[in-house]
Motif scaffolding. Structure first.
Motif, PDB file in Angstrom:
ATOM      1  N   LYS B   8       0.833  -1.201   0.000  1.00  0.00           N
ATOM      2  CA  LYS B   8       0.000   0.000   0.000  1.00  0.00           C
ATOM      3  C   LYS B   8       0.869   1.253   0.000  1.00  0.00           C
ATOM      4  O   LYS B   8       0.600   2.222  -0.709  1.00  0.00           O
ATOM      5  CB  LYS B   8      -0.923  -0.025   1.223  1.00  0.00           C
ATOM      6  CG  LYS B   8      -2.146   0.828   1.037  1.00  0.00           C
ATOM      7  CD  LYS B   8      -3.361   0.321   1.794  1.00  0.00           C
ATOM      8  CE  LYS B   8      -3.085  -0.106   3.199  1.00  0.00           C
ATOM      9  NZ  LYS B   8      -4.341  -0.479   3.892  1.00  0.00           N
ATOM     10  N   GLU B   9       1.933   1.173   0.771  1.00  0.00           N
ATOM     11  CA  GLU B   9       2.839   2.311   0.846  1.00  0.00           C
ATOM     12  C   GLU B   9       3.491   2.596  -0.503  1.00  0.00           C
ATOM     13  O   GLU B   9       3.572   3.733  -0.952  1.00  0.00           O
ATOM     14  CB  GLU B   9       3.918   1.996   1.882  1.00  0.00           C
ATOM     15  CG  GLU B   9       4.504   3.201   2.574  1.00  0.00           C
ATOM     16  CD  GLU B   9       5.347   2.747   3.757  1.00  0.00           C
ATOM     17  OE1 GLU B   9       6.579   2.676   3.574  1.00  0.00           O
ATOM     18  OE2 GLU B   9       4.789   2.445   4.837  1.00  0.00           O
ATOM     19  N   ARG B  10       3.923   1.529  -1.134  1.00  0.00           N
ATOM     20  CA  ARG B  10       4.559   1.705  -2.444  1.00  0.00           C
ATOM     21  C   ARG B  10       3.587   2.272  -3.468  1.00  0.00           C
ATOM     22  O   ARG B  10       3.944   3.077  -4.317  1.00  0.00           O
ATOM     23  CB  ARG B  10       5.112   0.365  -2.933  1.00  0.00           C
ATOM     24  CG  ARG B  10       6.464   0.058  -2.324  1.00  0.00           C
ATOM     25  CD  ARG B  10       7.277  -0.807  -3.239  1.00  0.00           C
ATOM     26  NE  ARG B  10       7.246  -2.214  -2.800  1.00  0.00           N
ATOM     27  CZ  ARG B  10       7.649  -3.225  -3.552  1.00  0.00           C
ATOM     28  NH1 ARG B  10       8.103  -3.004  -4.774  1.00  0.00           N
ATOM     29  NH2 ARG B  10       7.596  -4.452  -3.100  1.00  0.00           N
ATOM     30  N   PHE B  11       2.348   1.800  -3.374  1.00  0.00           N
ATOM     31  CA  PHE B  11       1.330   2.292  -4.307  1.00  0.00           C
ATOM     32  C   PHE B  11       1.068   3.781  -4.063  1.00  0.00           C
ATOM     33  O   PHE B  11       1.030   4.583  -4.994  1.00  0.00           O
ATOM     34  CB  PHE B  11       0.042   1.486  -4.148  1.00  0.00           C
ATOM     35  CG  PHE B  11      -0.995   1.808  -5.176  1.00  0.00           C
ATOM     36  CD1 PHE B  11      -0.666   1.940  -6.524  1.00  0.00           C
ATOM     37  CD2 PHE B  11      -2.331   1.977  -4.806  1.00  0.00           C
ATOM     38  CE1 PHE B  11      -1.633   2.226  -7.479  1.00  0.00           C
ATOM     39  CE2 PHE B  11      -3.305   2.263  -5.754  1.00  0.00           C
ATOM     40  CZ  PHE B  11      -2.949   2.391  -7.090  1.00  0.00           C
ATOM     41  N   ASN B  12       0.925   4.130  -2.803  1.00  0.00           N
ATOM     42  CA  ASN B  12       0.671   5.528  -2.484  1.00  0.00           C
ATOM     43  C   ASN B  12       1.838   6.420  -2.901  1.00  0.00           C
ATOM     44  O   ASN B  12       1.641   7.548  -3.354  1.00  0.00           O
ATOM     45  CB  ASN B  12       0.383   5.683  -0.985  1.00  0.00           C
ATOM     46  CG  ASN B  12      -0.960   5.074  -0.625  1.00  0.00           C
ATOM     47  OD1 ASN B  12      -1.804   4.866  -1.500  1.00  0.00           O
ATOM     48  ND2 ASN B  12      -1.156   4.772   0.655  1.00  0.00           N
ATOM     49  N   HIS B  13       3.024   5.878  -2.764  1.00  0.00           N
ATOM     50  CA  HIS B  13       4.186   6.631  -3.215  1.00  0.00           C
ATOM     51  C   HIS B  13       4.127   6.877  -4.713  1.00  0.00           C
ATOM     52  O   HIS B  13       4.386   7.969  -5.208  1.00  0.00           O
ATOM     53  CB  HIS B  13       5.466   5.888  -2.853  1.00  0.00           C
ATOM     54  CG  HIS B  13       6.715   6.589  -3.275  1.00  0.00           C
ATOM     55  ND1 HIS B  13       7.457   6.187  -4.361  1.00  0.00           N
ATOM     56  CD2 HIS B  13       7.314   7.709  -2.790  1.00  0.00           C
ATOM     57  CE1 HIS B  13       8.479   7.013  -4.510  1.00  0.00           C
ATOM     58  NE2 HIS B  13       8.421   7.936  -3.573  1.00  0.00           N
ATOM     59  N   PHE B  14       3.756   5.838  -5.439  1.00  0.00           N
ATOM     60  CA  PHE B  14       3.580   5.956  -6.893  1.00  0.00           C
ATOM     61  C   PHE B  14       2.549   7.022  -7.221  1.00  0.00           C
ATOM     62  O   PHE B  14       2.738   7.845  -8.112  1.00  0.00           O
ATOM     63  CB  PHE B  14       3.150   4.607  -7.469  1.00  0.00           C
ATOM     64  CG  PHE B  14       2.611   4.671  -8.880  1.00  0.00           C
ATOM     65  CD1 PHE B  14       3.471   4.676  -9.978  1.00  0.00           C
ATOM     66  CD2 PHE B  14       1.240   4.724  -9.108  1.00  0.00           C
ATOM     67  CE1 PHE B  14       2.971   4.731 -11.270  1.00  0.00           C
ATOM     68  CE2 PHE B  14       0.737   4.786 -10.397  1.00  0.00           C
ATOM     69  CZ  PHE B  14       1.606   4.794 -11.479  1.00  0.00           C
ATOM     70  N   LEU B  15       1.443   6.999  -6.464  1.00  0.00           N
ATOM     71  CA  LEU B  15       0.362   7.951  -6.731  1.00  0.00           C
ATOM     72  C   LEU B  15       0.832   9.395  -6.529  1.00  0.00           C
ATOM     73  O   LEU B  15       0.613  10.246  -7.405  1.00  0.00           O
ATOM     74  CB  LEU B  15      -0.831   7.660  -5.806  1.00  0.00           C
ATOM     75  CG  LEU B  15      -1.606   6.378  -6.113  1.00  0.00           C
ATOM     76  CD1 LEU B  15      -2.667   6.132  -5.039  1.00  0.00           C
ATOM     77  CD2 LEU B  15      -2.251   6.438  -7.488  1.00  0.00           C
TER      78      LEU B  15
END
Lengths: 151, 151
Positions: B8-15
């Motif tokens: 989730k963290e990686r995804f949010n970082h991407f976002l």
DNA sequence: ATCGATGCAAATGTTTTGCATCGAT
DNA sequence: ATCGATGCAAAACATTTGCATCGAT
């Protein structure tokens, strides 16, 4: 060209073995595939046929191509872009594509050595490989020129 | 489970890197994918989410999964059966897949040397490669056992 | 003469999109 | 406050199917 006759003959043999009928349209589809000599969208083939034979139907092209694939003489290609392509199953088992992410052009290329290596590794993992597809997406030469700094 | 947080963290970082917004729904989609722990149809995931969160929309699930795939954290699987599957990309940078044509299971494997060779050849053809995907379809060990003499 | 094949249009099923509203920044 | 994100329904899309007619066997 005798290859056309050969493919057509094999297809007709498949048809009669399955108690299906040899029809003008089915032969037209096979002819068109041989003449094209490359993978193609169903719709592209339909339009091509339509130009010379105005009364051929969309559904018939779909139905014929599926039969052709069932017979083993063609195969279905799915690049994940929403529509199905078909390709005559020639001698080789080439499945290397360069897909342009801008204009959608598909270029085929060959790399037999790489394929063999991939197959060997898959085999080691216990897989019984049916098809191999190598797909590269990027900008083709032409589209690189048109969008010098995309993204 | 901390893996969920990590993804989730990686995804949010991407976002945020793309100036996109972190929303409840996007997090729900990621959570569901991690919890499932296997490839799934878009619609299956939608129904699953819908059960707990009645107001999530079909379109949002499609949109979120596509983003997740763009971020590299998930990938699209296309078995040619009419609908798209998604799966979390566990190890991150792998591009070689073994897809079982029977059960749909995707096994990742690595072949860096092969990839380099492919990229080189594509470059020679004038392509500016963006993504590389090597996909082998066949029967996995398990499904070979279940269908001793298919066809 | 039988029964599969065809062409058309309508149906299907998945995925996308328009738009008014909602909500993260 | 801005502007992207959402949910819904409608649209779009490739592909399939129902049916009356045609045509290969």
């Amino acid at each position: 060209m005798q290859m056309k006759q050969q493919v057509k003959e094999r297809f007709n043999h498949f048809l009669s073995r399955k108690h299906l009928k040899t029809t003008l349209q089915r032969n037209l589809v096979v002819d068109a595939m041989v003449e094209l000599g490359r993978h193609t969208h169903v719709d592209e083939l339909y339009l091509l046929l339509r130009a010379k034979h105005p009364y051929i139907g969309h559904a018939t092209v779909y139905r014929s191509l599926r039969l052709l694939a069932e017979s083993g003489l063609a195969r279905e290609i799915n690049l994940g872009d929403g529509f199905t392509r078909y390709e005559l199953a020639r001698q080789g088992e080439r499945h290397d594509y360069l897909v342009c992410s801008d204009c959608g052009t598909v270029t085929e290329f060959e790399n037999g050595a790489v394929e063999k290596e991939q197959l060997r590794r898959a085999h080691n993992l216990g897989f019984a490989i049916e098809t191999l597809k190598i797909e590269l997406k990027g900008l083709c030469r032409h589209c690189q020129g048109r969008h010098p700094n995309a993204n």
